[in-house]
Motif scaffolding. Structure first.
Motif, PDB file in Angstrom:
ATOM      1  N   ALA A  41       2.940   3.721  -8.277  1.00 15.12           N
ATOM      2  CA  ALA A  41       1.813   3.232  -7.488  1.00 15.12           C
ATOM      3  C   ALA A  41       1.721   3.994  -6.175  1.00 15.12           C
ATOM      4  CB  ALA A  41       1.953   1.738  -7.234  1.00 15.12           C
ATOM      5  N   LYS A  48       0.332   6.262  -3.232  1.00 14.98           N
ATOM      6  CA  LYS A  48      -0.988   6.202  -2.623  1.00 14.98           C
ATOM      7  C   LYS A  48      -1.792   7.466  -2.935  1.00 14.98           C
ATOM      8  CE  LYS A  48      -2.884   4.644   1.685  1.00 14.98           C
ATOM      9  NZ  LYS A  48      -2.553   4.175   3.003  1.00 14.98           N
ATOM     10  N   TYR A  50      -3.252   2.193 -10.706  1.00 14.45           N
ATOM     11  CA  TYR A  50      -4.416   1.598 -10.053  1.00 14.45           C
ATOM     12  C   TYR A  50      -5.482   1.152 -11.044  1.00 14.45           C
ATOM     13  CZ  TYR A  50      -2.539   3.142  -5.627  1.00 14.45           C
ATOM     14  OH  TYR A  50      -1.734   3.331  -4.544  1.00 14.45           O
ATOM     15  N   ALA A  83      -2.753  -3.569  -7.942  1.00  9.26           N
ATOM     16  CA  ALA A  83      -2.388  -2.481  -7.020  1.00  9.26           C
ATOM     17  C   ALA A  83      -3.622  -1.684  -6.614  1.00  9.26           C
ATOM     18  CB  ALA A  83      -1.352  -1.561  -7.667  1.00  9.26           C
TER      19      ALA A  83
END
Length: 184
Positions: free
Chosen positions: A3, A5, A61, A83
């Motif tokens: 996860a 960014k 995501y 997420a």
């Protein structure tokens, strides 16, 4: 599934398109082509979109399910994960950190902030105004230290002019949204 960014605005912007429900990639591509959508801000080739969606899914995501279509191959339908929801919610109210990012990234954020509601749009605008005022202050201090006839001074004056124009535009956006009540 990591996860981590996303590093590109477009990744997070794509997450916003899933806020209203699941979509298959071609349906998403067609939405992006609409001038009333993000088509007035940026263009994206279909193959690039599919690669970005794969990357967002790999990062956790987005998730997918296969939808049967009779005799045709099943199609992939993508949905936002928790997420992805959280990453989008943080991104949409975070001001851009450079003036050069106003044209693409900020306009994209403003598009989604308006879709989220007047309070979110106002929060984004206020945070960006604060950020721009800080930029203006920083550039004004730099300007004061420069010799009158230097090229660097001309560059700082140009940047100050851009920031001032951006501030005027941001205030006008805020006033417009307040008057129309954030209508989309």
């Amino acid at each position: 599934m990591s996860a981590s960014k996303p590093t590109f605005t477009i990744d997070l912007a794509l997450l916003g398109l899933f806020r209203q429900g699941s979509l298959h990639p071609y349906e998403l591509f067609q939405q992006l082509q609409q001038p009333d959508s993000l088509g007035s801000v940026w263009r994206l080739k279909q193959s690039h979109l599919y690669a970005l969606l794969d990357r967002l899914e790999a990062r956790g995501y987005l998730t997918h399910r296969l939808e049967l279509q009779g005799h045709r191959p099943p199609r992939k339908v993508l949905s936002l994960t928790p997420a992805g929801e959280a990453a989008f919610a943080e991104w949409v109210v975070t001001p851009v950190s450079h003036g050069r990012d106003i044209r693409l990234e900020f306009l994209t954020k403003l598009y989604f902030a308006r879709r989220e509601g007047l309070a979110v749009a106002d929060q984004l605008l206020e945070r960006q105004i604060v950020c721009c005022r800080r930029w203006l202050n920083d550039h004004t201090h730099r300007l004061e230290a420069l010799p009158e006839q230097s090229f660097e001074r001309l560059v700082q004056e140009y940047r100050i002019g851009q920031i001032r124009a951006t501030l005027v535009w941001l205030e006008e956006c805020r006033e417009t949204l307040a008057v129309v009540g954030g209508d989309r």
